[in-house]
Write a protein that holds these residues in place. Structure first.
Motif, PDB file in Angstrom:
ATOM      1  N   UNK A 179      -4.160  -5.506   2.596  1.00 12.35           N
ATOM      2  CA  UNK A 179      -5.058  -5.592   3.745  1.00 12.35           C
ATOM      3  C   UNK A 179      -6.338  -4.841   3.375  1.00 12.35           C
ATOM      4  N   UNK A 180      -7.385  -5.004   4.173  1.00  9.40           N
ATOM      5  CA  UNK A 180      -8.657  -4.377   3.842  1.00  9.40           C
ATOM      6  C   UNK A 180      -8.627  -2.875   4.141  1.00  9.40           C
ATOM      7  N   UNK A 181      -9.508  -2.159   3.453  1.00 13.97           N
ATOM      8  CA  UNK A 181      -9.626  -0.714   3.708  1.00 13.97           C
ATOM      9  C   UNK A 181     -10.047  -0.478   5.154  1.00 13.97           C
ATOM     10  N   UNK A 182     -10.930  -1.322   5.661  1.00 15.78           N
ATOM     11  CA  UNK A 182     -11.380  -1.179   7.047  1.00 15.78           C
ATOM     12  C   UNK A 182     -10.216  -1.317   8.024  1.00 15.78           C
ATOM     13  N   UNK A 183      -9.301  -2.251   7.742  1.00 13.63           N
ATOM     14  CA  UNK A 183      -8.126  -2.427   8.599  1.00 13.63           C
ATOM     15  C   UNK A 183      -7.238  -1.187   8.559  1.00 13.63           C
ATOM     16  N   UNK A 184      -7.064  -0.624   7.359  1.00 14.98           N
ATOM     17  CA  UNK A 184      -6.269   0.601   7.232  1.00 14.98           C
ATOM     18  C   UNK A 184      -6.880   1.721   8.061  1.00 14.98           C
ATOM     19  N   UNK A 185      -8.206   1.886   7.954  1.00 14.27           N
ATOM     20  CA  UNK A 185      -8.882   2.953   8.693  1.00 14.27           C
ATOM     21  C   UNK A 185      -8.748   2.759  10.200  1.00 14.27           C
ATOM     22  N   UNK A 186      -8.814   1.514  10.638  1.00 11.13           N
ATOM     23  CA  UNK A 186      -8.642   1.228  12.076  1.00 11.13           C
ATOM     24  C   UNK A 186      -7.243   1.612  12.523  1.00 11.13           C
ATOM     25  N   UNK A 187      -6.231   1.240  11.718  1.00  5.62           N
ATOM     26  CA  UNK A 187      -4.858   1.603  12.056  1.00  5.62           C
ATOM     27  C   UNK A 187      -4.684   3.118  12.082  1.00  5.62           C
ATOM     28  N   UNK A 188      -5.301   3.812  11.133  1.00  2.00           N
ATOM     29  CA  UNK A 188      -5.172   5.272  11.086  1.00  2.00           C
ATOM     30  C   UNK A 188      -5.712   5.909  12.357  1.00  2.00           C
ATOM     31  N   UNK A 189      -6.852   5.425  12.816  1.00  4.29           N
ATOM     32  CA  UNK A 189      -7.426   5.959  14.047  1.00  4.29           C
ATOM     33  C   UNK A 189      -6.549   5.646  15.251  1.00  4.29           C
ATOM     34  N   UNK A 190      -5.978   4.437  15.277  1.00  6.71           N
ATOM     35  CA  UNK A 190      -5.085   4.068  16.377  1.00  6.71           C
ATOM     36  C   UNK A 190      -3.827   4.941  16.388  1.00  6.71           C
ATOM     37  N   UNK A 191      -3.314   5.240  15.194  1.00  2.99           N
ATOM     38  CA  UNK A 191      -2.127   6.087  15.080  1.00  2.99           C
ATOM     39  C   UNK A 191      -2.420   7.477  15.640  1.00  2.99           C
ATOM     40  N   UNK A 192      -3.537   8.052  15.236  1.00  7.23           N
ATOM     41  CA  UNK A 192      -3.909   9.387  15.720  1.00  7.23           C
ATOM     42  C   UNK A 192      -4.070   9.388  17.237  1.00  7.23           C
ATOM     43  N   UNK A 193      -4.692   8.327  17.747  1.00  9.38           N
ATOM     44  CA  UNK A 193      -4.922   8.235  19.191  1.00  9.38           C
ATOM     45  C   UNK A 193      -3.606   8.100  19.955  1.00  9.38           C
TER      46      UNK A 193
END
Length: 213
Positions: A179-193
């Protein structure tokens, strides 16, 4: 070019000269590691970092004048791109938690092998987190663990969290999961939230408690 292929500039900070010289001698034998300078406390490190421009600061915790925790906080405020790797003799949960909270990218003990030290330097230089096994076990052994409960995360988020907890960078995770790096970063932020967690140490502990590791 990634830091795994290029030279990583390292600055050493420790109030014990013999330790400084010993570590410097070990690292100078390693290809791709350039020890650009050293300091004996946090104040000196803050003065020298402007001229030395290291990629990674490898620093002790207990030092006179300004300790590693205070120095890490200031580095994070003034030089957010600078990576701090703690090299300590203290297997102490409070130290580990505070340092990771204030921006340190890694924590290793002084009895690690040269190979692990170099691996830790390269890992944090690449933007990922590295906590040695003994320090990780200390976080879990002295922390209150919980029985796994119904996860708040999707399966994809769990897969990403487990890799974050293992110290993988977003780029490495994107390559593994295709998957794209941008998708990973989005998931990471969602996880933290979703989990209301901010630090890698907190995310790692959650992954451990949820048996995702």
């Amino acid at each position: 070019m990634s830091t795994s292929e290029s030279v990583v500039k390292v600055m050493l900070v420790d109030d014990h000269i013999l330790v400084l010289e010993g570590i410097r001698a070990r690292l100078e034998q390693e290809k791709g590691i350039d020890v650009v300078g050293q300091a004996t406390d946090g104040l000196e490190a803050l003065e020298r970092v402007k001229d030395l421009k290291p990629d990674v600061i490898m620093m002790d915790v207990s030092m006179p004048n300004m300790n590693g925790i205070e120095t890490t906080k200031i580095f994070q405020e003034r030089y957010p791109d600078l990576k701090v790797l703690i090299l300590s003799m203290h297997d102490n949960r409070e130290y580990i938690s505070q340092l990771m909270f204030h921006g340190a990218k890694g924590y290793i003990l002084k009895d690690v092998s040269v190979e692990e030290m170099v691996s830790a330097i390269r890992t944090v230089a690449d933007g990922a987190t590295y906590i040695c096994r003994a320090a990780t076990e200390t976080l879990f052994r002295h922390g209150e663990t919980m029985e796994p409960v119904e996860s708040k995360l999707t399966r994809r988020e769990e897969a990403i969290l487990s890799r974050v907890a293992k110290g993988l960078s977003s780029k490495a995770i994107s390559n593994e999961l295709n998957i794209s790096v941008r998708t990973v970063e989005t998931h990471r932020q969602n996880i933290k939230s979703k989990l209301d967690l901010n630090t890698t140490a907190e995310l790692t502990k959650y992954a451990y408690d949820q048996q995702l590791l």
